[in-house]
Design a protein around this motif. Structure first.
Motif, PDB file in Angstrom:
ATOM      1  N   SER A  86     -27.354  48.386 -27.467  1.00  0.00           N
ATOM      2  CA  SER A  86     -26.832  48.315 -26.043  1.00  0.00           C
ATOM      3  C   SER A  86     -27.446  49.256 -25.163  1.00  0.00           C
ATOM      4  O   SER A  86     -27.891  49.099 -24.191  1.00  0.00           O
ATOM      5  CB  SER A  86     -25.142  48.735 -25.715  1.00  0.00           C
ATOM      6  N   ALA A  87     -27.266  50.779 -25.543  1.00  0.00           N
ATOM      7  CA  ALA A  87     -28.491  51.651 -24.790  1.00  0.00           C
ATOM      8  C   ALA A  87     -29.135  51.109 -24.627  1.00  0.00           C
ATOM      9  O   ALA A  87     -30.340  51.697 -24.059  1.00  0.00           O
ATOM     10  CB  ALA A  87     -28.416  53.122 -25.806  1.00  0.00           C
ATOM     11  N   LEU A  88     -30.154  50.393 -25.482  1.00  0.00           N
ATOM     12  CA  LEU A  88     -31.982  50.879 -25.865  1.00  0.00           C
ATOM     13  C   LEU A  88     -31.591  49.273 -24.775  1.00  0.00           C
ATOM     14  O   LEU A  88     -32.736  48.902 -23.860  1.00  0.00           O
ATOM     15  CB  LEU A  88     -31.629  50.144 -26.552  1.00  0.00           C
TER      16      LEU A  88
ATOM     17  N   VAL B  34     -33.251  51.340 -34.078  1.00  0.00           N
ATOM     18  CA  VAL B  34     -33.812  50.747 -33.037  1.00  0.00           C
ATOM     19  C   VAL B  34     -35.365  50.347 -34.611  1.00  0.00           C
ATOM     20  O   VAL B  34     -35.986  49.668 -32.943  1.00  0.00           O
ATOM     21  CB  VAL B  34     -34.507  52.963 -32.438  1.00  0.00           C
ATOM     22  N   SER B  35     -35.584  51.129 -35.615  1.00  0.00           N
ATOM     23  CA  SER B  35     -37.246  50.055 -35.474  1.00  0.00           C
ATOM     24  C   SER B  35     -36.443  48.358 -35.787  1.00  0.00           C
ATOM     25  O   SER B  35     -37.030  47.999 -34.938  1.00  0.00           O
ATOM     26  CB  SER B  35     -37.111  50.565 -36.726  1.00  0.00           C
ATOM     27  N   GLY B  36     -35.140  48.250 -36.114  1.00  0.00           N
ATOM     28  CA  GLY B  36     -35.269  46.527 -36.109  1.00  0.00           C
ATOM     29  C   GLY B  36     -35.078  46.083 -34.836  1.00  0.00           C
ATOM     30  O   GLY B  36     -35.413  44.417 -34.559  1.00  0.00           O
ATOM     31  N   TRP B  37     -34.185  46.847 -33.641  1.00  0.00           N
ATOM     32  CA  TRP B  37     -34.312  46.460 -32.074  1.00  0.00           C
ATOM     33  C   TRP B  37     -36.008  46.166 -31.494  1.00  0.00           C
ATOM     34  O   TRP B  37     -36.115  45.325 -30.949  1.00  0.00           O
ATOM     35  CB  TRP B  37     -33.583  47.285 -31.348  1.00  0.00           C
ATOM     36  N   LEU B  38     -36.833  47.282 -31.881  1.00  0.00           N
ATOM     37  CA  LEU B  38     -38.030  47.252 -31.424  1.00  0.00           C
ATOM     38  C   LEU B  38     -39.006  46.096 -32.353  1.00  0.00           C
ATOM     39  O   LEU B  38     -39.513  45.063 -31.545  1.00  0.00           O
ATOM     40  CB  LEU B  38     -39.020  47.975 -31.550  1.00  0.00           C
ATOM     41  N   GLU B  39     -39.148  45.633 -33.573  1.00  0.00           N
ATOM     42  CA  GLU B  39     -39.498  44.810 -34.185  1.00  0.00           C
ATOM     43  C   GLU B  39     -39.148  43.257 -33.804  1.00  0.00           C
ATOM     44  O   GLU B  39     -39.351  42.156 -33.973  1.00  0.00           O
ATOM     45  CB  GLU B  39     -38.918  44.438 -35.862  1.00  0.00           C
ATOM     46  N   ALA B  40     -37.508  43.057 -33.753  1.00  0.00           N
ATOM     47  CA  ALA B  40     -36.789  41.702 -32.907  1.00  0.00           C
ATOM     48  C   ALA B  40     -37.477  42.026 -31.365  1.00  0.00           C
ATOM     49  O   ALA B  40     -37.454  40.241 -31.297  1.00  0.00           O
ATOM     50  CB  ALA B  40     -35.217  41.928 -32.382  1.00  0.00           C
TER      51      ALA B  40
END
Length: 206
Positions: free
Chosen positions: A198-200, A23-29
Motif C-alpha cells: 500500500s505504501a509503495l 518489495v521485490s515481488g511488487w517490482l516484478e509484478a
C-alpha cells in the motif's frame, strides 16, 4: 529514465528480509528491473568492512570508529553499485542506508547530529533514497525474534537502552521527513506485506 532507490530500515528482528522480498515481488509484478544491496556491504571492500564492524574485538570499538567504518562502506556501495544502476534505469532495493547511521550511531551511540551531517555531506553529498520503508518494532520483540536466528553479533548484544534510543531516533526522523513510511512490524506477516504494498502504491500510483 533513471531508476529509483528504495530502502528498508528497522531494528534487528523487524523483518527487513521479508520486506525486501515483498518489495521485490511488487517490482516484478510491475515489470521493473531491480537489484538488491545491503549495508554495510555490497562490494568486496564494503563486505570486508562489514565483517570488521560486526565482529568482536579485545578492545573497545569507539562510536567514532564505528561511524567512520559505516560511511566508508556506504560510499563504496553508492559509487560502485547504486549510482551506476540508477543511471542505467535499474531500481535498487537497499537493506539499510544513511538513516541507519542517523538512528544507530546518532540515537543509539549518541553521536552529535552535526557530525553525522558533515560526514554525510562529505561522503554522499546530496545522494538520498527516493523512498524509505521503516519497519517499527518494540526492541524487546525484535531482539527476541533475532535471537531465534542464531548467535547474536556485536550490535545485537547491545543493551536494551541502546535499541530504545535507536528506535526513538528512527521515529523522530520518520515523523519529520515526507519520503519515509512507517510500517508496524508487529502486525501479522500478511498485514505487514499489505502495508508495504500500500505504501509503495501510494508513492508510485499505477
Amino acid at each position: 529514465m533513471s531508476g529509483k532507490f528504495i530502502v528498508i530500515e528497522g531494528l534487528e528482528g523487524a523483518g527487513k528480509s521479508t520486506a525486501v522480498a515483498t518489495v521485490s515481488g511488487w517490482l516484478e509484478a510491475n515489470n521493473v528491473s531491480y537489484i538488491k544491496v545491503r549495508e554495510p556491504g555490497g562490494t568486496p571492500f564494503a563486505e570486508a568492512l562489514r565483517d570488521i564492524v560486526k565482529s568482536d574485538w579485545q578492545e573497545q570499538v569507539t562510536p567514532q570508529a564505528e561511524l567512520l567504518l559505516m560511511y566508508a562502506a556506504r560510499v563504496q556501495l553508492v559509487e560502485n553499485v547504486i549510482r551506476p544502476a540508477l543511471q542505467q534505469g535499474t531500481w535498487v532495493i537497499g537493506d539499510r542506508h544513511d538513516l541507519s547511521s542517523r538512528a544507530y550511531q546518532g540515537g543509539g551511540r549518541e553521536v552529535d547530529a552535526s557530525v553525522l551531517q558533515q560526514l554525510k555531506q562529505f561522503t554522499l553529498q546530496d545522494f538520498a533514497p527516493d523512498f524509505t520503508l521503516y519497519l517499527d518494532i518494540n526492541p524487546k520483540v525484535g531482539l527476541s525474534r533475532a535471537s531465534h536466528r542464531g548467535a547474536l553479533d556485536r550490535f545485537e548484544r547491545s543493551k536494551i537502552d541502546f535499541f530504545t534510543r535507536t528506535r526513538n531516533r528512527y521515529l523522530e526522523i520518520a515523523n519529520t521527513e515526507a519520503n519515509i513510511a512507517v510500517i508496524d512490524a508487529e502486525q501479522s506477516l500478511t498485514d505487514v506485506q499489505q502495508s508495504i504494498v500500500s505504501a509503495l502504491e501510494q508513492q508510485w500510483p499505477a
